[in-house]
Design an enzyme around this catalytic site. Sequence first.
Site, mmCIF file in Angstrom:
data_model
loop_
_atom_site.group_PDB
_atom_site.id
_atom_site.type_symbol
_atom_site.label_atom_id
_atom_site.label_comp_id
_atom_site.label_asym_id
_atom_site.label_seq_id
_atom_site.Cartn_x
_atom_site.Cartn_y
_atom_site.Cartn_z
ATOM 1 N N ASP A 37 -57.775 16.986 -15.143
ATOM 2 C CA ASP A 37 -56.369 17.400 -15.307
ATOM 3 C C ASP A 37 -56.260 18.356 -16.484
ATOM 4 O O ASP A 37 -57.049 18.292 -17.431
ATOM 5 C CB ASP A 37 -55.469 16.175 -15.544
ATOM 6 N N SER A 143 -48.564 20.357 1.826
ATOM 7 C CA SER A 143 -47.176 19.880 1.773
ATOM 8 C C SER A 143 -46.525 19.998 3.140
ATOM 9 O O SER A 143 -46.747 20.980 3.865
ATOM 10 C CB SER A 143 -46.389 20.715 0.757
ATOM 11 N N TYR A 156 -43.704 28.279 -3.808
ATOM 12 C CA TYR A 156 -44.413 27.017 -3.544
ATOM 13 C C TYR A 156 -44.802 26.899 -2.070
ATOM 14 O O TYR A 156 -45.948 26.591 -1.744
ATOM 15 C CB TYR A 156 -43.516 25.847 -3.950
HETATM 16 N N1 LIG Z 1 -44.115 15.095 -5.067
HETATM 17 C C1 LIG Z 1 -43.885 15.666 -3.886
HETATM 18 O O1 LIG Z 1 -42.782 15.576 -3.309
HETATM 19 C C2 LIG Z 1 -44.980 16.426 -3.188
HETATM 20 C C3 LIG Z 1 -44.828 16.683 -1.818
HETATM 21 C C4 LIG Z 1 -45.821 17.389 -1.155
HETATM 22 C C5 LIG Z 1 -46.945 17.805 -1.853
HETATM 23 N N2 LIG Z 1 -47.063 17.523 -3.166
HETATM 24 C C6 LIG Z 1 -48.267 17.991 -3.862
HETATM 25 O O2 LIG Z 1 -48.970 16.883 -4.369
HETATM 26 C C7 LIG Z 1 -49.643 17.256 -5.572
HETATM 27 C C8 LIG Z 1 -49.260 16.310 -6.688
HETATM 28 O O3 LIG Z 1 -47.843 16.315 -6.810
HETATM 29 P P1 LIG Z 1 -47.093 15.326 -7.819
HETATM 30 O O4 LIG Z 1 -45.711 15.188 -7.318
HETATM 31 O O5 LIG Z 1 -47.924 14.121 -8.097
HETATM 32 O O6 LIG Z 1 -47.054 16.255 -9.115
HETATM 33 P P2 LIG Z 1 -47.024 15.865 -10.667
HETATM 34 O O7 LIG Z 1 -46.378 17.035 -11.330
HETATM 35 O O8 LIG Z 1 -46.432 14.503 -10.835
HETATM 36 O O9 LIG Z 1 -48.562 15.806 -11.031
HETATM 37 C C9 LIG Z 1 -49.349 16.962 -10.960
HETATM 38 C C10 LIG Z 1 -50.573 16.764 -11.839
HETATM 39 O O10 LIG Z 1 -51.342 17.982 -11.753
HETATM 40 C C11 LIG Z 1 -51.663 18.389 -13.061
HETATM 41 N N3 LIG Z 1 -51.811 19.842 -13.100
HETATM 42 C C12 LIG Z 1 -50.827 20.766 -12.997
HETATM 43 N N4 LIG Z 1 -51.352 22.005 -13.120
HETATM 44 C C13 LIG Z 1 -52.684 21.841 -13.298
HETATM 45 C C14 LIG Z 1 -53.748 22.744 -13.508
HETATM 46 N N5 LIG Z 1 -53.538 24.069 -13.585
HETATM 47 N N6 LIG Z 1 -55.008 22.251 -13.650
HETATM 48 C C15 LIG Z 1 -55.218 20.908 -13.604
HETATM 49 N N7 LIG Z 1 -54.248 20.004 -13.432
HETATM 50 C C16 LIG Z 1 -52.982 20.469 -13.283
HETATM 51 C C17 LIG Z 1 -50.506 17.912 -13.931
HETATM 52 O O11 LIG Z 1 -50.869 17.831 -15.298
HETATM 53 C C18 LIG Z 1 -50.210 16.565 -13.295
HETATM 54 O O12 LIG Z 1 -50.990 15.526 -13.854
HETATM 55 C C19 LIG Z 1 -49.277 18.714 -5.830
HETATM 56 O O13 LIG Z 1 -50.261 19.561 -5.298
HETATM 57 C C20 LIG Z 1 -47.984 18.878 -5.045
HETATM 58 O O14 LIG Z 1 -47.752 20.208 -4.656
HETATM 59 C C21 LIG Z 1 -46.110 16.850 -3.858
#
Ligand SMILES: NC(=O)c1ccc[n+]([C@@H]2O[C@H](COP(=O)([O-])OP(=O)(O)OC[C@H]3O[C@@H](n4cnc5c(N)ncnc54)[C@H](O)[C@@H]3O)[C@@H](O)[C@H]2O)c1
Length: 253
Positions: A37, A143, A156
Amino acid sequence: MANLDGRVAIVTGAASGIGFAIARDLARQGARVAICDVADPTAAVATLRGEGADVVGVRADIADEEAVAAAHAAVVAAFGRIDILVNNAGLFTTITRAPFDQLDVAEWRRVIDVNVTGTYLFSRAVWPSMRAAGGGRIVNITSGSVWSAPAMMLHYVTSKGALTAMTRSMAREMGPDNITVNAVAPGFTISDGVLEHRHDMLATAAGRARSARALQRDQAPGDIVGAVAFLCGDGSAFVTGQTIVVDGGAVMR
Ligand SMILES: NC(=O)c1ccc[n+]([C@@H]2O[C@H](COP(=O)([O-])OP(=O)(O)OC[C@H]3O[C@@H](n4cnc5c(N)ncnc54)[C@H](O)[C@@H]3O)[C@@H](O)[C@H]2O)c1
């Protein structure tokens, strides 16, 4: 014997949110897990070690090629091999939501850089290790928005569309090395980042997401881990280039 006994998995973006839930589940399945991370993974590592998992933390921005190379080297030094990569890190919860003509171009570029290029860089970095191990599993977290096409976050949705296409084409290129490449596409999920940053969406999108689903409830990070584990395990050995939508039956294709 657990499904993933003896395997080594890297989960990016696993210090919190969906990535942490995936890392915890893979560890429970018997894998040794590297939490990668850009944020400090110390607390996540401590939590999983407290549950008996064999876990290391590595700090890297996945959009930084040198940092990714260093993270890959650190995991190989710790565990000696890499079998599984879950490309979960992505910018979603902290992005600006705005009409397409008002998006900041610098933010557009950063979203593409992290969500698309970062996934490419990490996959490319682990490829030699997976080939040396005789094969491997790559799972990209895309997603459901690729199909539901919500307004106000064109950068996005575009990035996740690219990731969906990358999953297919990469599967074609890595197939000869016995590496499967698949994607899991969650719906709107009440992750740590959503709870912290997305009060706008909790007020609006969460209700819309619930009523659009066949299974009409909120989605939690734990809803996603089973599909990821399937794509990392022996039962999916002949599945590649596919996307599994995990959203309670909102998108049906
Ligand atoms: N939460 C939702 O509704 C949702 C829905 C569909 C897809 N997603 C995808 O699931 C994944 C996780 O989403 P989430 O809601 O847990 O997000 P979050 O923001 O809670 O967690 C994301 C994590 O990724 C890390 N991160 C961000 N940029 C980074 C980088 N450049 N290098 C390394 N680490 C990095 C952050 O520090 C964090 O720990 C993402 O790819 C998001 O697009 C989320």
